[in-house]
Design a protein around this motif. Sequence first.
Motif, PDB file in Angstrom:
ATOM      1  N   PRO A  42     -47.992  -4.586 -75.307  1.00  0.00           N
ATOM      2  CA  PRO A  42     -46.942  -4.919 -76.276  1.00  0.00           C
ATOM      3  C   PRO A  42     -47.545  -5.615 -77.496  1.00  0.00           C
ATOM      4  CG  PRO A  42     -46.271  -5.530 -74.059  1.00  0.00           C
ATOM      5  CD  PRO A  42     -47.723  -5.129 -73.966  1.00  0.00           C
ATOM      6  N   ARG A  70     -38.443  -5.672 -69.793  1.00  0.00           N
ATOM      7  CA  ARG A  70     -38.223  -4.555 -70.709  1.00  0.00           C
ATOM      8  C   ARG A  70     -39.503  -3.716 -70.845  1.00  0.00           C
ATOM      9  NH1 ARG A  70     -35.702  -8.830 -72.849  1.00  0.00           N
ATOM     10  NH2 ARG A  70     -37.408  -9.351 -74.280  1.00  0.00           N
ATOM     11  N   GLY A  83     -41.332  -0.437 -72.371  1.00  0.00           N
ATOM     12  CA  GLY A  83     -41.047   0.469 -73.489  1.00  0.00           C
ATOM     13  C   GLY A  83     -42.192   0.611 -74.458  1.00  0.00           C
ATOM     14  N   THR A 106     -40.550  -5.375 -76.433  1.00  0.00           N
ATOM     15  CA  THR A 106     -41.124  -4.802 -75.197  1.00  0.00           C
ATOM     16  C   THR A 106     -41.941  -5.855 -74.455  1.00  0.00           C
ATOM     17  OG1 THR A 106     -41.162  -2.553 -76.031  1.00  0.00           O
ATOM     18  CG2 THR A 106     -42.802  -3.101 -74.353  1.00  0.00           C
TER      19      THR A 106
END
Length: 484
Positions: A97, A313, A315, A322
């Motif tokens: 991230p 989260r 993603g 994220t």
Amino acid sequence: MKTDKYIKNYINGELVDPIPNEYLDNYNPATGEVYSYIPNSDERDVELAVAAAKKAFPEWSRQPIAFRWGLLNRIADLIYQNLDLLAAAESEDNGKPVNLARTVDIPRAVENFRFFASAIKHFSSESHHMTSGAINYTLRRPLGAVACISPWNLPLYLFTWKIAPALAIGNTVVAKPSEVTPMTAYLLSKICIEAGLPPGVLNIVHGLGRKVGEAMVLSKEIKAISFTGGTETGKKIASLAAPLFKKMSLELGGKNPTLIFADCDFDRMIQTVLRSSFSNQGQICLCGSRILVQESLYERFKLAFLEKASLLRIGDPQSPDTQVGAVVSKEHQEKILSYIELAKEEGGRILLGGGIPEVNKRCSNGYFVEPTIIEGLDDHCRSNQEEIFGPVVSIAPFTDEEDALRKANASEYGLASSIWTENLSRAHKLAESIETGIVWINCWMLRDLRTPFGGMKNSGMGREGGWEVLRFFTEPKNVCIKYR
Ligand code: TXE
């Protein structure tokens, strides 16, 4: 400053193509697409880099400390000024991230240069006076050209963790980043050029470990090797370097225990254990992958841990909210998934995750693995013994302190451990007996850079950080003068 499609080596102060003029594909793990190309260098590129480092050494090592201090701080300033670009590049290269790169990886690279720039102003040696009329003093001189070889999980963070102390104390460096995540090392080259680092002081050669890395290890002009990576690679490097009597610092893998006692501060513990389990998709050698909980707390912990982990989260790593990004490569994704299958065969029950999450839009072909929690594994089974290095943790209960310690130490690794308890004497007693080089009590990844960092058993040898690593990069010579 900008990233480029074709990465170049940084040798003798210039960005140059590899002699073979061949390039390797560099993938963006979030999309599964080739987004840049890295030099497929060979031993001839290493020879050029080593020659440049050797030539630069006499002058660099004789520079006043204030000169090296100023340059390393200039590099730190430029890394900080380019923080957003470097964080985005790190995230695109590694799959982590972008927020993690912005808050951890890149700021730590700044701190690595700042810390060692100031440390050399306070670095001391020792002398010993003999009543018979002699004085001994220990002269600590830099070694010469040294090799720094780093892995893909914390690319710029670990790369600079080696380079900064080596340069600060007066060595010159031939460095090799992982071929899996080369981009921020390339951007560091540009920063060093802009900072005015003299040619040859730092040289960065990109390419494969068995070609470029081994050529560095075997070069007669390389006086020491600082390596972070897998235990198997560490063994290979040690087998090559030992007969050449080279100094080695090997930071290898881990299979770290987290011990949670019923008297712990539950809320603080659960938040931190979520991080120590899944931060950087579990791709940190310090992550706690074996969670051991006192049986009276086990069910409460399991419920809370599952609930919080299920809310993480997952993603697009470039999206600011994220928390779990992509793992670093297709091969690594397959390795992690194979260990999850092995855990099932060994009797593990998958309580959460265990597969590939749905990640939409541009990341539909990326390399993702769900945060995975496994229960019911035996202490000694392969999936509880071998380093998976992904977002996969096993949980199990223990009865008492003795049982907790036995389970924690049931590993060939010995890098780090976390112990959660409010009982001080228990904490100190366990810290003394647990077989890990780093012990966190009621915290994780909190460290003063002056402390020695490293593991025991299969987690490596030598220590990085603080005075230990500055001493590692020097040769202590004892001089004895008789004056009566
Ligand atoms: O490491 P490698 P990788 C563990 C983790 C991971 C495994 C392999 O379990 O799955 O190691 O990861 C260079 N001579 N850790 O493939 O292969 C290589 O080019 C000289 C834990 O990244 O060890 C790269 O620059 N160099 C670790 C570096 O070594 C060689 C973090 C690391 O590559 C070489 C990363 C050779 N023969 C992985 N072979 C930690 N402790 O943090 C490779 N290299």
